[in-house]
Write an enzyme that holds these catalytic residues in place. Structure first.
Site, PDB file in Angstrom:
ATOM      1  N   THR A 175      61.406  28.639  90.350  1.00  0.00           N
ATOM      2  CA  THR A 175      62.248  29.843  90.371  1.00  0.00           C
ATOM      3  C   THR A 175      61.895  30.712  89.183  1.00  0.00           C
ATOM      4  O   THR A 175      61.437  30.199  88.153  1.00  0.00           O
ATOM      5  CB  THR A 175      63.734  29.488  90.170  1.00  0.00           C
ATOM      6  OG1 THR A 175      63.865  28.808  88.897  1.00  0.00           O
ATOM      7  CG2 THR A 175      64.273  28.645  91.278  1.00  0.00           C
ATOM      8  N   ASP A 176      62.137  31.994  89.267  1.00  0.00           N
ATOM      9  CA  ASP A 176      62.214  32.764  88.032  1.00  0.00           C
ATOM     10  C   ASP A 176      63.444  32.207  87.299  1.00  0.00           C
ATOM     11  O   ASP A 176      64.322  31.572  87.920  1.00  0.00           O
ATOM     12  CB  ASP A 176      62.339  34.267  88.297  1.00  0.00           C
ATOM     13  CG  ASP A 176      61.956  35.068  87.050  1.00  0.00           C
ATOM     14  OD1 ASP A 176      61.999  34.504  85.933  1.00  0.00           O
ATOM     15  OD2 ASP A 176      61.612  36.256  87.182  1.00  0.00           O
ATOM     16  N   TRP A 177      63.477  32.426  85.995  1.00  0.00           N
ATOM     17  CA  TRP A 177      64.510  31.736  85.195  1.00  0.00           C
ATOM     18  C   TRP A 177      65.927  32.131  85.634  1.00  0.00           C
ATOM     19  O   TRP A 177      66.265  33.313  85.687  1.00  0.00           O
ATOM     20  CB  TRP A 177      64.264  32.008  83.705  1.00  0.00           C
ATOM     21  CG  TRP A 177      63.451  30.900  83.059  1.00  0.00           C
ATOM     22  CD1 TRP A 177      63.770  30.239  81.912  1.00  0.00           C
ATOM     23  CD2 TRP A 177      62.235  30.292  83.524  1.00  0.00           C
ATOM     24  NE1 TRP A 177      62.826  29.264  81.645  1.00  0.00           N
ATOM     25  CE2 TRP A 177      61.876  29.271  82.607  1.00  0.00           C
ATOM     26  CE3 TRP A 177      61.413  30.492  84.637  1.00  0.00           C
ATOM     27  CZ2 TRP A 177      60.740  28.473  82.768  1.00  0.00           C
ATOM     28  CZ3 TRP A 177      60.283  29.693  84.789  1.00  0.00           C
ATOM     29  CH2 TRP A 177      59.962  28.715  83.866  1.00  0.00           C
ATOM     30  N   ALA A 213      67.011  32.175  88.539  1.00  0.00           N
ATOM     31  CA  ALA A 213      67.040  32.904  89.812  1.00  0.00           C
ATOM     32  C   ALA A 213      67.742  32.123  90.916  1.00  0.00           C
ATOM     33  O   ALA A 213      68.227  32.719  91.881  1.00  0.00           O
ATOM     34  CB  ALA A 213      65.624  33.260  90.257  1.00  0.00           C
TER      35      ALA A 213
END
Ligand code: BGC
Length: 662
Positions: free
Chosen positions: A226-228, A230
């Site tokens: 994931t993006d952080w 997300a």
């Protein structure tokens, strides 16, 4: 180790791991590390930012700050990108990382995107050619390249909740090709799923993106992270598992937190084999990077060689936008006294966190002012007042502050700050030999463009930037950068800025109504004169194109057209030219762009030197995505191949006919 040996090792690990251990590996332990499984000798796996060097915030280590993404792309130099990728890999390893969170390759859809500076370009072909060598070279150092942000993450406004409403054709032709190349050609071992949704489905649980395209169609073997934070924007834990998400970072309190994941499993919402399929890619990256080997982690950071590379990259990306009367390079025969002014003269740019994943803390950073004094070597005299000088350098641009070139917020305006514009006007009023030196990471409007004779775009040039800028101004480096994005005259001219629906959209959606008309494709289609076109960049020398020949006039979809030409340096200094190849469809219809980039080559030439050049154009590269059949196909008909120095400076052209499939 071959790919099948790696997969066999992964199979063994999956056999050996208990269900609980598998679930524990799906989320981070802390901001930058996964959990260890000590029983099986699996240590924590560290991921570090980012696309222009290893971030201090993610490694606690000072590292080499290379130029930011748009500056990298402005070099149009594939070989340089390979050397950069290798250096990035070595720095990441030396900082204890096994995954570098980059390259960042989202398409520049609007010049106002706060992260334009971190990304490469507005063109899928250019992005594809640049991302592959970075990924390959970084991974050869035993570091997984995490290509981000997948997909259609083209603005910061409402970034965690907005859905990019984008047609299949625009996805296929504009937004996905560079990701596809990074996986198919670069064998990227990691992909970061974006904050946003794509056509209503959060990217982190988007099975269409993560499973169908990434794994099934492109053969992705690595892990999706994931993006952080997300995962917070996703609908459920089970949706993420079923969507193909491998790793939730940082993981705390999120969808893949052990307890949450276990509870969802116990409710029967997903199976162990679904977990295995997602985890397989993370284990694969661990095996591929040597993470499970007993050998110590080796790498190099902050070496002289990396710092010199940072300078070389900065120099290769600096783009000379305007140079009336040959004011640059500063010539001792005409210029003795120089005044240097402006808010960017003494500023550092590498560290600030608003630079987001591109914030790097280098052991030093050469500011423009330091660079000018360091590289001067007694050639020029510095005077404080523009009116007293033979030439004035005005350092203006943007910063990594919210609302400028930064994460989280998009830019508010295309113009520079009013005080900066005023400074330019006041300076040129007292001294016509005014050179504007821009330090910024996204296009700016220049209502003052006709008032100044010379403009040098330096982007965010990294820790050696001041030296690179000074060497360019003094003529020790001949600029060879070319714009990887169109510089518009005003926002009104940009295709994403037609209505609020198309930018910034509502909290829920942003509609990519412009379809394929992104960047120069739009400017060409509507015949709008940009401020500076895509591919533009001047040199201190001149280049002539001659002896053009095309291997055929009629081709079938499986043929390759070979183009040969000669490039000559017709000026007095050595320099590099980026020869660009565009293909124009004679009958593009209403919904297709008039021309698209399909090739380029950077050639270094001594004064008077001529070099024969061969460019290959496989007809398969002309295939277009057909919305009716949902498939790529050759579009038979008449085309021109156009070779030139920018998208609007075409020097040679030839027509050819493409036949239909046999
Ligand atoms: C950014 C990513 C970055 C991550 C970790 C996010 O805010 O979007 O690009 O890698 O943080 O710093």
């Amino acid at each position: 180790m071959s790919a099948s040996d790696k997969q066999a090792r992964v199979d063994e690990l999956l056999q050996a791991l208990s269900l609980d251990e598998k679930l524990s590996l799906c989320a981070g332990q802390s901001l930058w590390k996964t959990k260890a499984v000590e029983r099986l000798g699996i240590p924590q796996f560290r991921l570090t930012d980012g696309p222009r060097g290893v971030g201090f915030h993610s490694s606690g280590k000072r590292c080499t700050a290379f130029p930011s993404g748009i500056a990298q792309a402005a070099s149009w130099d594939v070989e340089l990108m390979a050397r950069f990728g290798a250096a990035l890999g070595r720095e990441c390893r030396a900082a204890g990382g096994r995954t570098i969170l980059g390259p960042a390759i989202n398409i520049t859809r609007t010049p106002l995107n706060g992260r334009t500076f971190e990304y490469l370009s507005e063109d899928p072909y250019l992005n594809s050619r640049l991302v592959v060598p970075i990924v390959k070279a970084a991974q050869e150092q035993g570091v997984a390249a995490c290509v981000k942000h997948f997909a259609a993450n083209n603005q910061e406004t409402n970034r965690v909740r907005v859905s990019a409403e984008v047609s299949e054709r625009a996805l296929q032709e504009i937004y996905l090709p560079a990701f596809k190349a990074a996986v198919e050609e670069g064998d990227a071992w990691s992909i970061m799923a974006a904050y946003n949704s794509v056509n209503g489905v959060p990217a982190c649980e988007n099975a269409d993106l993560l499973k169908t395209r990434l794994r099934k169609e492109w053969g992705f073997k690595g892990f999706v992270v994931t993006d952080w934070f997300a995962a917070r924007g996703t609908t459920s834990t089970a949706a993420c598992v079923k969507g193909g998400l491998s790793l939730d970072m940082p993981g705390k309190g999120s969808r893949y937190r052990f307890k949450t994941l276990k509870a969802s499993f116990e409710r029967g919402e997903f199976s162990e084999s679904e977990v295995d399929e997602n985890l397989r890619g993370l284990l694969y990256a661990m095996v591929a990077t040597g993470h499970l080997d007993p050998a110590p982690l080796r790498g190099q950071r902050n070496t002289k060689a990396h710092q010199l590379l940072a300078r070389e990259m900065a120099e290769a990306g600096i783009t000379l936008l305007k140079n009336a009367g040959g004011l640059l390079p500063l010539d001792q025969r005409r210029v003795r006294k120089i005044a240097a002014v402006g808010p960017k003269l003494k500023k550092r740019n590498c560290l600030p966190l608003w630079g987001g994943s591109a914030g790097v803390w280098p052991p030093y950073e050469v500011t423009p002012w330091q660079g000018l004094r360091q590289e001067n070597r007694g050639r020029f005299e510095w005077v404080p007042e523009p009116a007293e000088a033979d030439a004035v350098l005005v350092f203006v641009g943007l910063s990594h502050r919210p609302g400028q070139d930064s994460e989280v917020k998009d830019r508010k305006q295309l113009e520079l700050a009013a005080e900066q514009e005023q400074l330019i006007r006041e300076t040129v009023a007292v001294n016509p030999n005014t050179i504007v030196v821009l330090i910024n990471g996204s296009p700016v409007a220049m209502p003052w463009v006709n008032d100044v004779p010379a403009i040098l775009e330096c982007w965010y040039p990294g820790m050696e930037g001041g030296a690179a800028i000074a060497r360019t101004l003094f003529g020790d480096n001949n600029p060879s950068g070319k714009l990887p994005v169109t510089f518009p005259r005003s926002l009104r001219d940009c295709s994403a800025h037609r209505t609020p629906k198309t930018f910034p959209g509502t909290r829920q959606t942003v509609v990519y109504e412009e379809e394929l008309m992104v960047g120069y494709r739009h400017f060409d289609k509507r015949d709008i004169e940009p401020l500076f076109p895509f591919g533009h960049g001047l040199s201190y020398t001149t280049f002539a194109y001659s002896e053009f020949a095309a291997s055929a006039e009629r081709l079938s979809p499986t043929d390759t057209l070979t183009l040969s030409l000669t490039v000559t340096n017709t000026g007095a200094v050595s320099g590099a030219e980026v020869v660009q190849l565009y293909v124009a469809d004679h009958d593009p219809g209403d919904d297709r762009p008039p021309q698209s980039l399909k090739g380029f080559a950077k050639v270094q030439l001594e004064p008077g030197e001529s070099r024969p050049l061969t460019l290959q154009l496989p007809m398969a590269d002309l295939n277009v995505f057909c919305p009716d059949t949902n498939a790529w196909r050759a579009k038979p008909g008449a085309y021109s191949v156009r070779v030139g120095s920018s998208s609007r400076d075409i020097r040679l052209a030839a027509d050819f006919e493409l036949s239909g499939p046999a």
